[in-house]
Enzyme design. Structure first.
Site, PDB file in Angstrom:
ATOM      1  N   ASP A 165       0.719  -1.267   0.033  1.00 55.88           N
ATOM      2  CA  ASP A 165      -0.031   0.021  -0.175  1.00 55.88           C
ATOM      3  C   ASP A 165       0.920   1.328   0.002  1.00 55.88           C
ATOM      4  O   ASP A 165       1.663   1.353   0.638  1.00 55.88           O
ATOM      5  CB  ASP A 165      -0.678  -0.004   1.235  1.00 55.88           C
ATOM      6  CG  ASP A 165      -1.946  -1.216   1.241  1.00 55.88           C
ATOM      7  OD1 ASP A 165      -3.078  -1.163   0.922  1.00 55.88           O
ATOM      8  OD2 ASP A 165      -1.322  -2.269   1.821  1.00 55.88           O
ATOM      9  N   ARG A 166       0.461   2.440  -0.590  1.00 58.72           N
ATOM     10  CA  ARG A 166       0.936   3.674  -0.888  1.00 58.72           C
ATOM     11  C   ARG A 166       0.656   4.310   0.557  1.00 58.72           C
ATOM     12  O   ARG A 166       1.531   4.776   1.120  1.00 58.72           O
ATOM     13  CB  ARG A 166       0.528   4.542  -1.845  1.00 58.72           C
ATOM     14  CG  ARG A 166       1.260   5.823  -1.878  1.00 58.72           C
ATOM     15  CD  ARG A 166       0.721   6.608  -3.331  1.00 58.72           C
ATOM     16  NE  ARG A 166       1.309   7.860  -3.100  1.00 58.72           N
ATOM     17  CZ  ARG A 166       1.136   8.865  -4.158  1.00 58.72           C
ATOM     18  NH1 ARG A 166       0.221   8.681  -5.019  1.00 58.72           N
ATOM     19  NH2 ARG A 166       1.674  10.175  -3.809  1.00 58.72           N
TER      20      ARG A 166
END
Length: 360
Positions: A100-101
């Site tokens: 995930d960013r």
């Protein structure tokens, strides 16, 4: 096994695929309506992910292994920056999984550097990225080469039924969760599915995007099948003709008739029914399980034929996944819920969250 709900559900999703304002459906929850609400990812530290490799790097070989902490950046961006810094092709950079960013993640990257001087890694300077350790290994890091991912999540502004939430968490710890693909697979508002349909209809798509769109379609079909199995209440108990997968393994077998031994192993979470990842080749199921999966083939012919035309091979994925080392803690005001747990590679933390809070 196909009933009026299944037909109506499949038809409603099919109609969504034919209109411009496509939205993802709400796939069925295993344990009823989520008992609470809360905010996730308010800040990156609310979503912490730590990779555990399926092997120990040997310390020697042609590939540099970097253990990296990143904040607010996606995996592909970091891979590009590493390739640029090391003066290698991007395909010479490997990683085990997309992370995930909007999170703090600790993950591994590999870089093929068989000859020449090794870069001074202390000079690698990318905002939000820190190299934690450097070693070597004989082989490139491949996708999925993980034992598990460990998650530490903070849910803020939580509100709901605390007793119901605690009961739900206890159930999840004992019985596992539906192994849904997370919404990030489908792009913003499910647009990866729309783009895949355009690609199947002949629209030119950059090579690097094809696998993203194909994966989105397979994930969409799997989630739809899993939702139908949850509604029929056999996603964890199995159907005659199911392919069962051993927990923590890719090994599986077809079972035409579920006997007491199989039922016991299913109840103990040692075995899991699987669902089709559609593509070329045999689904492997028989009997009722095969009829269920074939019915989906008949409903989503365009999507499945598109996968076949692009050469994807059929595969299987467990319908259920165990949630290991699950712990939880409410703050003194019961407005913040802290969760920690581990999932095998390929499973999503949001699949846990969707059973206890309402997700957008």
């Amino acid at each position: 096994m196909t009933d009026s709900f299944t037909i109506a559900y499949a038809l409603s999703i099919y109609l969504m695929l034919t209109i411009d304002n496509f939205t993802l459906p709400h796939w069925s929850n295993a344990y009823g309506t989520p008992p609470g609400k809360g905010k996730i990812r308010t800040i990156p530290a609310d979503f912490i992910v730590k990779e555990t490799l399926a092997f120990e790097p040997s310390g020697s070989g042609e590939h540099i292994f970097l253990h990296i902490q990143k904040t607010g950046e996606n995996t592909e961006y970091v891979a590009r920056q590493l390739a640029r810094f090391a003066h290698v092709r991007q395909r010479d950079v490997g990683y085990a999984g997309m992370k995930d960013r909007h999170a703090i993640t600790m993950q591994w990257f590999s870089i093929w550097l068989p000859k020449g001087d090794e870069p001074n890694w202390s000079d690698f300077c990318v905002e939000g990225v820190t190299i934690l350790s450097v070693t070597r290994h004989a082989r490139k890091l491949k996708r999925g080469a993980l034992a598990c991912n460990h998650f530490e999540l903070t849910l803020r502004e939580w509100q709901g039924d605390i007793d119901h939430t605690l009961a739900q968490l206890t159930t999840i710890k004992r019985h596992g969760i539906p192994n849904y693909y997370g919404s990030q697979r489908f792009g913003h508002r499910g647009q990866n599915i729309v783009k895949a349909l355009a690609m199947f209809n002949g629209e030119k798509v950059p090579r690097e995007q094809r696998s993203i769109y194909l994966s989105a379609v397979r994930s969409f079909l799997f989630n739809t099948l899993l939702a139908q199995r949850i509604h029929a209440n056999n996603w964890a108990t199995g159907l005659s003709g199911d392919v069962f997968m051993l927990d923590g393994s890719r090994s599986g077998f077809v079972c035409d008739d579920i006997d007491e031994t199989i039922r016991s192993r299913l109840a103990n979470n040692e075995l899991h029914p699987t669902g089709a990842l559609y593509g070329k080749g045999d689904l492997r199921t028989t009997g009722l399980a095969h009829s269920e999966e074939q019915s989906l083939c008949n409903t989503y012919t365009t999507l499945i034929q598109g996968l076949i035309a692009f050469g994807l091979e059929s595969d299987r994925r467990a319908l259920r996944v165990n949630v290991h080392d699950l712990t939880w803690h409410f703050d003194e005001n019961n407005t913040t819920l802290l969760l920690a747990f581990s999932l095998p590679a390929g499973s999503y933390a949001t699949a846990v969250l969707r059973e206890i809070i309402e997700l957008d």
